[in-house]
Design a protein around this motif. Structure first.
Motif, PDB file in Angstrom:
ATOM      1  N   PHE A  76     105.437  40.259  25.698  1.00  0.00           N
ATOM      2  CA  PHE A  76     106.411  40.642  26.781  1.00  0.00           C
ATOM      3  C   PHE A  76     106.966  39.775  27.541  1.00  0.00           C
ATOM      4  O   PHE A  76     108.236  39.934  27.850  1.00  0.00           O
ATOM      5  N   ASP A  77     106.467  38.382  27.602  1.00  0.00           N
ATOM      6  CA  ASP A  77     107.123  37.322  28.120  1.00  0.00           C
ATOM      7  C   ASP A  77     108.584  36.909  27.356  1.00  0.00           C
ATOM      8  O   ASP A  77     109.499  36.672  27.748  1.00  0.00           O
ATOM      9  N   ARG A  78     108.373  36.886  26.034  1.00  0.00           N
ATOM     10  CA  ARG A  78     109.361  36.668  24.905  1.00  0.00           C
ATOM     11  C   ARG A  78     110.516  37.939  25.420  1.00  0.00           C
ATOM     12  O   ARG A  78     111.383  37.244  25.580  1.00  0.00           O
ATOM     13  N   ILE A  79     110.144  39.120  25.380  1.00  0.00           N
ATOM     14  CA  ILE A  79     111.311  40.005  25.751  1.00  0.00           C
ATOM     15  C   ILE A  79     111.826  39.862  27.039  1.00  0.00           C
ATOM     16  O   ILE A  79     112.976  39.660  27.152  1.00  0.00           O
ATOM     17  N   THR A  80     111.038  39.566  27.924  1.00  0.00           N
ATOM     18  CA  THR A  80     111.505  39.217  29.414  1.00  0.00           C
ATOM     19  C   THR A  80     112.489  38.092  29.508  1.00  0.00           C
ATOM     20  O   THR A  80     113.742  38.121  29.901  1.00  0.00           O
ATOM     21  N   GLN A 133     120.357  43.741  24.478  1.00  0.00           N
ATOM     22  CA  GLN A 133     121.579  44.102  25.048  1.00  0.00           C
ATOM     23  C   GLN A 133     122.209  45.475  24.815  1.00  0.00           C
ATOM     24  O   GLN A 133     122.540  46.032  25.695  1.00  0.00           O
ATOM     25  N   ASP A 134     121.943  45.673  23.526  1.00  0.00           N
ATOM     26  CA  ASP A 134     122.308  47.157  22.904  1.00  0.00           C
ATOM     27  C   ASP A 134     121.558  48.022  23.934  1.00  0.00           C
ATOM     28  O   ASP A 134     122.170  49.012  24.134  1.00  0.00           O
ATOM     29  N   ASN A 158     116.826  38.152  30.380  1.00  0.00           N
ATOM     30  CA  ASN A 158     117.153  37.310  31.342  1.00  0.00           C
ATOM     31  C   ASN A 158     118.185  36.420  31.026  1.00  0.00           C
ATOM     32  O   ASN A 158     119.139  36.131  31.521  1.00  0.00           O
ATOM     33  N   ALA A 159     117.837  35.677  29.728  1.00  0.00           N
ATOM     34  CA  ALA A 159     118.825  34.852  29.185  1.00  0.00           C
ATOM     35  C   ALA A 159     120.276  35.487  28.794  1.00  0.00           C
ATOM     36  O   ALA A 159     121.214  35.057  28.955  1.00  0.00           O
ATOM     37  N   ARG A 160     120.039  36.819  28.577  1.00  0.00           N
ATOM     38  CA  ARG A 160     121.351  37.605  28.236  1.00  0.00           C
ATOM     39  C   ARG A 160     122.101  38.052  29.315  1.00  0.00           C
ATOM     40  O   ARG A 160     122.889  38.504  29.457  1.00  0.00           O
ATOM     41  N   GLY A 161     121.457  37.854  30.641  1.00  0.00           N
ATOM     42  CA  GLY A 161     122.077  38.097  31.788  1.00  0.00           C
ATOM     43  C   GLY A 161     122.139  39.582  32.024  1.00  0.00           C
ATOM     44  O   GLY A 161     123.151  39.735  32.800  1.00  0.00           O
ATOM     45  N   ASP A 221     114.863  35.426  17.615  1.00  0.00           N
ATOM     46  CA  ASP A 221     115.201  35.590  19.036  1.00  0.00           C
ATOM     47  C   ASP A 221     116.626  35.907  19.181  1.00  0.00           C
ATOM     48  O   ASP A 221     117.056  36.936  19.843  1.00  0.00           O
ATOM     49  N   GLU A 222     117.730  35.624  18.432  1.00  0.00           N
ATOM     50  CA  GLU A 222     118.928  35.608  18.410  1.00  0.00           C
ATOM     51  C   GLU A 222     119.064  37.373  18.233  1.00  0.00           C
ATOM     52  O   GLU A 222     120.021  37.825  18.945  1.00  0.00           O
ATOM     53  N   GLU A 223     118.628  37.797  17.142  1.00  0.00           N
ATOM     54  CA  GLU A 223     118.957  39.037  16.685  1.00  0.00           C
ATOM     55  C   GLU A 223     118.172  40.110  18.091  1.00  0.00           C
ATOM     56  O   GLU A 223     118.772  41.068  18.218  1.00  0.00           O
ATOM     57  N   LEU A 224     117.058  39.769  18.294  1.00  0.00           N
ATOM     58  CA  LEU A 224     116.190  40.435  19.418  1.00  0.00           C
ATOM     59  C   LEU A 224     116.978  40.549  20.593  1.00  0.00           C
ATOM     60  O   LEU A 224     117.261  41.531  21.369  1.00  0.00           O
TER      61      LEU A 224
END
Length: 121
Positions: A11-15, A102-103, A19-22, A94-97
């Motif tokens: 869940f930390d990875r998802i979060t 965002q989608d 956040n990095a995606r803004g 991580d890039e694709e996720l």
């Protein structure tokens, strides 16, 4: 050792990626008893288990993702016909996720919402 469970780490990875995606107006929450991210009270991603997330997306996109990358994207009988795809966390980078998050956020966010500008924009 961090003391965090693999569930927490997933869940930390998802979060962190959201956040990095803004992505704006994101709230940490739960859905069906598991950690979830919501935008304006609408779940756009949740953990199914420590290895799998449930990601909201239009049905057409779901079908396409499962056809293109069946090692990453799949569904069980429970999700047939629903606007959600299952994602194997160990199989997706991580890039694709980040792009899929965002989608999903855009799919569930109220009309007219946009992510904050990121360094990639």
């Amino acid at each position: 050792m961090s003391g965090q469970s693999s569930f927490d780490l997933a869940f930390d990875r998802i979060t962190a990626l959201a956040n990095a995606r803004g992505l704006t107006d994101v709230v940490l929450s739960t859905s069906y008893g598991t950690p979830a991210l919501k935008v304006k009270d609408r779940t756009f991603v949740r953990l199914l288990d420590e290895e799998t997330i449930v990601l909201q997306c239009p049905l057409e996109q779901k079908v396409l993702l499962m056809e293109i990358s069946p090692a990453i994207y799949f569904e069980t009988d429970h999700y047939v016909g629903y606007d959600a795809v299952l994602v194997r966390l160990a199989a997706i980078d991580d890039e694709e996720l980040s792009l899929r998050l965002q989608d999903a956020w855009q799919f569930k966010a109220p009309e007219g919402r946009k992510p904050a500008a990121t360094k990639d924009d």
